[in-house]
Motif scaffolding. Structure first.
Motif, PDB file in Angstrom:
ATOM      1  N   GLY A 140       0.817  -1.202   0.000  1.00 20.90           N
ATOM      2  CA  GLY A 140       0.000   0.000   0.000  1.00 20.90           C
ATOM      3  C   GLY A 140       0.852   1.253   0.000  1.00 20.90           C
ATOM      4  O   GLY A 140       0.544   2.241  -0.692  1.00 20.90           O
ATOM      5  N   ALA A 141       1.939   1.250   0.776  1.00 17.32           N
ATOM      6  CA  ALA A 141       2.813   2.415   0.810  1.00 17.32           C
ATOM      7  C   ALA A 141       3.521   2.605  -0.523  1.00 17.32           C
ATOM      8  O   ALA A 141       3.700   3.753  -0.988  1.00 17.32           O
ATOM      9  N   LEU A 142       3.958   1.513  -1.158  1.00 13.72           N
ATOM     10  CA  LEU A 142       4.623   1.621  -2.462  1.00 13.72           C
ATOM     11  C   LEU A 142       3.693   2.192  -3.515  1.00 13.72           C
ATOM     12  O   LEU A 142       4.117   2.939  -4.419  1.00 13.72           O
ATOM     13  N   LEU A 143       2.414   1.853  -3.436  1.00 15.48           N
ATOM     14  CA  LEU A 143       1.453   2.299  -4.433  1.00 15.48           C
ATOM     15  C   LEU A 143       0.695   3.550  -3.991  1.00 15.48           C
ATOM     16  O   LEU A 143      -0.198   4.020  -4.713  1.00 15.48           O
ATOM     17  N   ASP A 144       1.037   4.081  -2.789  1.00 16.43           N
ATOM     18  CA  ASP A 144       0.357   5.250  -2.234  1.00 16.43           C
ATOM     19  C   ASP A 144      -1.147   5.007  -2.148  1.00 16.43           C
ATOM     20  O   ASP A 144      -1.966   5.857  -2.521  1.00 16.43           O
TER      21      ASP A 144
END
Length: 512
Positions: A57-61
């Protein structure tokens, strides 16, 4: 890739496939052609509870979504997905990390504690299938000692998976990245502390538009791993040692056992003969003590018959014992048909019993008997000499005295002759039994010598055959070792060529 590199990759693949075929293992997996495999895939793997979905989720914002396991480019999608897919592979039933169609691995580890043994084992297994691996240390915001954990993890990975000793590590915090979302310039400090952007850039650099190269590297890595896991002849050394020991001790062991059993058979046979002879002697001595002259005359034939029966019994018992010895000695070396054809000559038990010689009449015994009888007659008439009329009647008693003397002499002579005949019979019985025992012992010894010769010859033939079989197996093992050594040389060359190509691919991947 450069123009020459694809040819080197193909040559390395062919070498690995030949080495795997030599060992009967499957060939390395085929890699897809250019453009046929779609976007490259980054598989995000790790132990449960390490925060894989939060990191994606953080990688894909994006907010962590419990739904999809694969994130692909869609209209309006985030930039990272334009040239690669992110995959959250499901774990197998035993909890293994299944990389699926991964082009590279993103391994998620926790910042709270170093990797445990289970994680290291699963990492070693999955790293044997995928060449490119990077690590994400998740949870740096919650653990001040994450740098110590990071160094410990580097050391553990270098020890358990040496080829990943130089792999890249990225300390990240999905929590800080999520808190910084939508904050504009004010959240820049949190975004830098989260460490997500460097990981995004590195993933894009390593993976984007490199599906073909990464899949070729994975295929080479899988081939090298398969070759390292197939070591031929692992049990051959133990088998060779067993064969050499068996070959060395083969003849000695069987011959020593046969000699010991044969010596035991000889002792048992001689003891059996002695026991039977002693029992026969005791029985006939009791008979001699009460035998009449007719009974003593029949002693010789009866003893001969009894000795013949004893000899037959002893020989039969010896034959049965030898058959058991033959079966026990050769059963494991000869087939039942060959054992049946092995015949030991039966000994002929004919004890030579001496015929009782007639005893010469003892005339001195007769004279002594007559003299003793007359002395008895005088002793009987002695009381009459005290009577006054004895001189008158003395002449009349002379015939009576003579008759009594003759009768007494005859009885004494017969008693002494009977005693002498019994003594003579006992002496003859002892001599006859001794001679018969000697004859039968000679028969037994001759039979044992014949059995020893025949069984030793049969044993030598069987051991020679067994020795040739052991030699043949040892020769076959030596030939297999020779082929394995040649195969190992070819395998080492194929692995070295593949590792060199993998190093070139990694250089191209990291510098372009």
């Amino acid at each position: 890739m450069s123009t020459a590199l694809p040819d080197e990759v193909a040559a390395a693949r062919r070498g690995l496939d030949r080495a795997l075929a030599d060992r009967g293992a499957p060939s390395s997996p085929a890699s897809p052609a250019d453009g046929s495999g779609g976007a490259p895939v980054v598989a995000v793997v790790g132990a449960p509870g390490r925060g894989r979905r939060a990191l994606v989720g953080a990688l894909l914002d994006l907010d962590p979504d419990p739904g999809p396991d694969r994130f692909t480019d869609e209209p309006g999608g985030v930039p990272l997905l334009e040239e690669l897919d992110l995959l959250l592979p499901r774990r197998t039933r035993d909890g293994a990390w299944d990389p699926g169609p991964a082009s590279m691995l993103l391994v998620v580890v926790g910042a709270g504690a170093p990797l445990d043994r289970d994680e290291l084992d699963r990492l070693a297994a999955v790293a044997g299938e995928v060449e490119t691996v990077v690590f994400a240390l998740v949870g740096t915001e919650a653990h001040r000692g994450w740098r110590t954990v990071l160094e410990a993890d580097r050391d553990l990975v270098a020890e358990h998976v040496p080829r990943l000793a130089g792999a890249e590590w990225f300390p990240v915090s999905p929590v800080l990245a999520r808190a910084a979302r939508g904050t504009g310039p004010e959240g820049e400090q949190r975004r830098r502390a989260a460490g997500i952007a460097p990981l995004q850039r590195r993933l894009h650099q390593l993976v984007a538009r490199r599906r073909r190269m990464l899949d070729e590297a994975n295929a080479l890595r899988a081939g090298v791993t398969a070759l390292s896991g197939t070591r031929p002849g692992t049990d051959r050394g133990r088998r060779r040692t067993e064969l050499e020991i068996a070959r060395t001790s083969l003849r000695r062991e069987h011959h020593v056992r046969w000699r010991a059993e044969l010596a035991g058979a000889r002792v048992a046979a001689v003891d059996d003969l002695g026991r039977r002879i002693r029992a026969l002697g005791a029985r006939h001595r009791e008979r001699i003590d009460t035998a009449s002259r007719a009974g003593l005359a029949d002693l010789g034939p009866e003893v001969a018959r009894d000795l013949t029966a004893v000899a037959e019994a002893v020989v039969a018992e010896l034959g049965e014992r030898l058959r058991r010895l033959v079966g026990g000695t050769l059963a494991g070396l000869l087939s039942p048909a060959e054992l049946a054809r092995l015949r030991l000559p039966a000994p002929e038990a004919r004890p030579d019993v001496p015929v009782p010689a007639p005893r010469a009449p003892d005339r001195l015994l007769v004279v002594a008997g007559a003299s003793g009888g007359l002395g008895l007659s005088r002793l009987a008439l002695l009381p009459l000499l005290a009577v006054p009329v004895a001189p008158v009647v003395g002449a009349a008693l002379v015939p009576v005295s003579v008759g009594i003397g003759l009768g007494a002499a005859t009885w004494l002579a017969r008693a002494r002759r009977r005693a002498a005949e019994r003594a003579h019979a006992r002496t003859w019985l002892a001599e006859a039994l001794g001679q018969a025992r000697t004859d039968l012992e000679r028969v037994l010894v001759d039979a044992l010598i014949v059995a020893d010769r025949e069984i030793t010859l049969a044993l030598d033939r069987a051991l020679d055959e067994r020795g040739r079989a052991l030699d043949a197996e040892l020769s076959a093992l030596a030939e297999q070792d020779r082929r394995d050594r040649a195969r190992e040389v070819r395998t080492a060359e194929a692995v070295a060529r593949a590792e060199a190509v993998l190093a070139r691919l990694a250089h191209v991947r990291d510098t372009t």
